[in-house]
Scaffold this motif. Structure first.
Motif, PDB file in Angstrom:
ATOM      1  N   THR A  94      -4.795  -5.697   3.685  1.00  0.00           N
ATOM      2  CA  THR A  94      -4.570  -4.263   3.853  1.00  0.00           C
ATOM      3  C   THR A  94      -3.961  -3.657   2.601  1.00  0.00           C
ATOM      4  N   SER A  95      -3.010  -4.367   2.056  1.00  0.00           N
ATOM      5  CA  SER A  95      -2.301  -3.861   0.888  1.00  0.00           C
ATOM      6  C   SER A  95      -3.226  -3.823  -0.341  1.00  0.00           C
ATOM      7  N   PHE A  96      -4.031  -4.879  -0.514  1.00  0.00           N
ATOM      8  CA  PHE A  96      -5.008  -4.862  -1.610  1.00  0.00           C
ATOM      9  C   PHE A  96      -5.965  -3.672  -1.444  1.00  0.00           C
ATOM     10  N   ALA A  97      -6.435  -3.466  -0.218  1.00  0.00           N
ATOM     11  CA  ALA A  97      -7.405  -2.384   0.025  1.00  0.00           C
ATOM     12  C   ALA A  97      -6.764  -1.015  -0.195  1.00  0.00           C
ATOM     13  N   LEU A  98      -5.496  -0.898   0.174  1.00  0.00           N
ATOM     14  CA  LEU A  98      -4.786   0.365  -0.017  1.00  0.00           C
ATOM     15  C   LEU A  98      -4.619   0.655  -1.507  1.00  0.00           C
ATOM     16  N   LEU A 102      -8.953   8.048   4.608  1.00  0.00           N
ATOM     17  CA  LEU A 102      -9.151   6.996   5.599  1.00  0.00           C
ATOM     18  C   LEU A 102     -10.560   6.408   5.472  1.00  0.00           C
ATOM     19  N   ASP A 103     -11.548   7.247   5.244  1.00  0.00           N
ATOM     20  CA  ASP A 103     -12.917   6.753   5.058  1.00  0.00           C
ATOM     21  C   ASP A 103     -13.003   5.847   3.833  1.00  0.00           C
ATOM     22  N   GLU A 104     -12.354   6.270   2.763  1.00  0.00           N
ATOM     23  CA  GLU A 104     -12.342   5.446   1.548  1.00  0.00           C
ATOM     24  C   GLU A 104     -11.638   4.106   1.806  1.00  0.00           C
ATOM     25  N   HIS A 105     -10.527   4.169   2.543  1.00  0.00           N
ATOM     26  CA  HIS A 105      -9.775   2.942   2.826  1.00  0.00           C
ATOM     27  C   HIS A 105     -10.587   1.983   3.710  1.00  0.00           C
ATOM     28  N   ILE A 106     -11.227   2.522   4.730  1.00  0.00           N
ATOM     29  CA  ILE A 106     -12.065   1.687   5.603  1.00  0.00           C
ATOM     30  C   ILE A 106     -13.213   1.085   4.783  1.00  0.00           C
TER      31      ILE A 106
END
Lengths: 281, 281
Positions: free
Chosen positions: B189-193, A244-248
Motif C-alpha cells: 500500500t505504501s509503495f503504491a501510495l 483514488l483511481d490513480e492509487h487503485i
C-alpha cells in the motif's frame, strides 16, 4: 488579543493551547454546540470562558477561529461573518476550501475572512485530543489571500508565524487538489487497510498478536472520525475520486506484476517508490 | 555466549546491540558478503570480529543468527546447518517461513534450527540503521517449534525473553498468512501510495509543501529496500495476492460509494474501520 474559538476539538483546542502558551491570547472564549465539549474545554484549561451567544462571542474578539467539521463550516462561517465587524479577523482551519470560499464569496464581510489550513493533526478528536506544540514547524496554507483585507492577512501571518509555522500561499483549487494527494488519500487507504484486516479477523483472532510498527503506522489514520472525514470527502469528491483511481491503478499494476511473477519489474517499481525519500525526511 | 551474526544490517545489527547491552553476548563475530558492511559494523561497534570463513564462524558460536534477505536465506541457511554441530543453536530472522522450512526440512541438522521472526524493523537498512532497543516489547514469532531440539528452543526463549520480547508460537503456514495481512500489505500500500503521489508530482512540485504527519505515516514504509521486499513478496506470493485482492476490493467499494454520493454508507464504512482501535493502542 481576545480570541473566540468556535468548535473546541483537536484543532481548535490545540490552537487555544498554542495561543496561550505564546502569550498571543490573553482571553479565549469558546463556543461549541456540545455542552459536554464546552465543559471539558474549561476543565482542561483550553478556554477561559464558555459562551452561547455567537454574535456576542464574535464581536468581543480580535481573532475568531472557526474549527468545526467541514459540513457545519458551510453554515457556521456565514453566520460568523454576519456578526463580524471590521475589527475582527475570522479564520477557518478547514481541510477543503473551494466550496467554502464559494459559500462566502459574496458575503459583505468576505474581506474579514482569511482561509487557512494548518497541515497538522492526529487521528484523535475532541477537546481531550488537543496537544500543545501541534503546529510547530508544520505548514499553514493560506488560500486566496488577495480576497482578504491586508490587515486581516497580516494578523494571520503574525499569529501563525509566532507559532513557528511555515506559511504557504495557494489558491483554493490548487489546495483542494494537493490535499487530496497529500492527506485525503492517505486516510482512504488507511480506512481500506483496516477494513481488509478486520474482514480477515473474523476468521482468525490470532492475527493481531503480530501487529507491528509498520502496520500501526499505515493503519493509525483509520482511527479518524467519520464526522470529520465524510464532509471532507464530500466537499473534495472529484479530486479524491481522481487520486483514488490513480492509487487503485497503481495497486492493480503491482498486483499484475506479482501475479505474472515479473520480479524485476516489481523491483523497479519499489525503486521508483523509494524516490519518496527525497520528499520525506 | 559467543554469537555469530551472518548479515549485519538493520536486524542483524540491532540484535548485536541488544545482545551486547544485556550482556548475553560477550563476543560477536560478524559475517557479511559486503566488505563495506563488515567494516561499518566494526566501526559502529556492532561486532567484535569480522570473519570470512563461514564454517569456522559457525562452529565457534553458541548462537548463530542468519539475518540475510529471504532469497539469500534459502541458500545460506543450509550452508550454516552443514557447518553446525549439536553445540550450536541456529536462528533466522526472516519475514517468510514456509519455503525456508521446506528448504531445510530434511537437513540432518534441522533440529539445531529454530525459525523466528521478530516483528520489528524500520524502513531503513544496512549496519548504520541498527538501533538499540528495537526489539523491546515487540513480538517474536517462533515457527514450528516442535521440529527443533528442546535445548535450542529453550535457548531462543531465554535470549529473546531477556530482550523483553513477547513470544508467540505458530506454524509456518499461519505465520505467512498473518504477516501478509499485518506487514506485507502495509508495504505494498505504501509503495503504491508513493507511486501515486510521485506520478502526480511530475506535473506539480508544489504538492510536497503540504506533506504532513498523516502522509508521512502512511508513506514512510515506501522507503523500504527492494532487496529486502522483493524476495518476501516472491516467497509469500499467494498470500500477498489474496490480501491485495481484498484490499483493492475494499478501495473499489469505498470508491463506488463516494462516486454514488452514498455518504451514509461511507460514514458506516469509516465507523467499521474505526474498530481497528480495539487492536491498536
Amino acid at each position: 488579543m481576545v480570541v473566540t474559538i468556535i468548535g473546541i476539538g483537536l484543532i481548535g483546542g490545540s490552537l487555544a493551547l498554542s495561543l496561550k502558551e505564546t502569550g498571543l491570547a490573553h482571553h479565549i472564549i469558546g463556543v461549541d454546540r456540545s455542552p459536554d465539549n464546552q465543559r471539558q474545554a474549561v476543565a482542561l484549561g483550553l478556554i477561559d470562558e464558555p459562551a452561547q451567544d455567537l454574535t456576542e462571542a464574535v464581536q468581543r474578539a480580535d481573532l475568531v477561529v472557526v474549527a468545526v467539521p467541514m459540513d457545519a463550516m458551510l453554515t457556521v462561517l456565514p453566520l460568523v461573518l454576519d456578526a463580524a465587524t471590521d475589527r475582527q479577523t475570522v479564520i477557518d482551519v478547514g481541510s477543503t476550501k473551494a466550496l467554502l470560499l464559494q459559500a462566502v464569496e459574496h458575503h459583505p464581510q468576505r474581506s474579514r475572512f482569511v482561509a487557512v489550513h494548518p497541515m497538522a493533526g492526529t487521528e484523535y478528536s475532541g477537546p481531550s485530543a488537543a496537544l500543545p506544540g501541534l503546529f510547530r514547524d508544520k505548514t499553514l496554507v493560506i488560500c486566496d489571500a488577495p480576497r482578504s483585507a491586508p490587515d486581516a492577512v497580516a494578523r494571520v501571518e503574525a499569529v501563525f508565524g509566532r507559532l513557528a509555522m511555515r506559511l504557504v500561499y495557494m489558491d483554493a483549487t490548487a489546495h483542494d487538489l494537493h490535499t487530496a494527494y497529500i492527506s485525503h488519500i492517505s486516510h482512504i487507504t488507511s480506512f481500506a487497510l483496516a477494513l481488509t484486516v478486520l474482514e480477515k479477523e473474523k476468521e482468525d483472532e490470532q492475527i493481531f498478536a503480530l501487529a507491528s510498527g509498520g502496520f500501526e503506522s499505515t493503519v493509525r489514520l483509520a482511527k479518524s472520525s467519520p464526522d470529520m472525514w465524510v464532509p471532507i470527502f464530500r466537499q473534495n469528491r472529484e479530486n479524491v475520486l481522481d487520486v483514488l483511481d490513480e492509487h487503485i491503478h497503481q495497486l492493480q499494476h503491482l498486483r499484475e506484476l506479482l501475479h505474472q511473477e515479473n520480479y524485476p519489474a516489481v523491483y523497479q517499481q519499489i525503486q521508483q517508490a523509494n524516490l519518496i525519500k527525497k520528499i520525506l525526511k
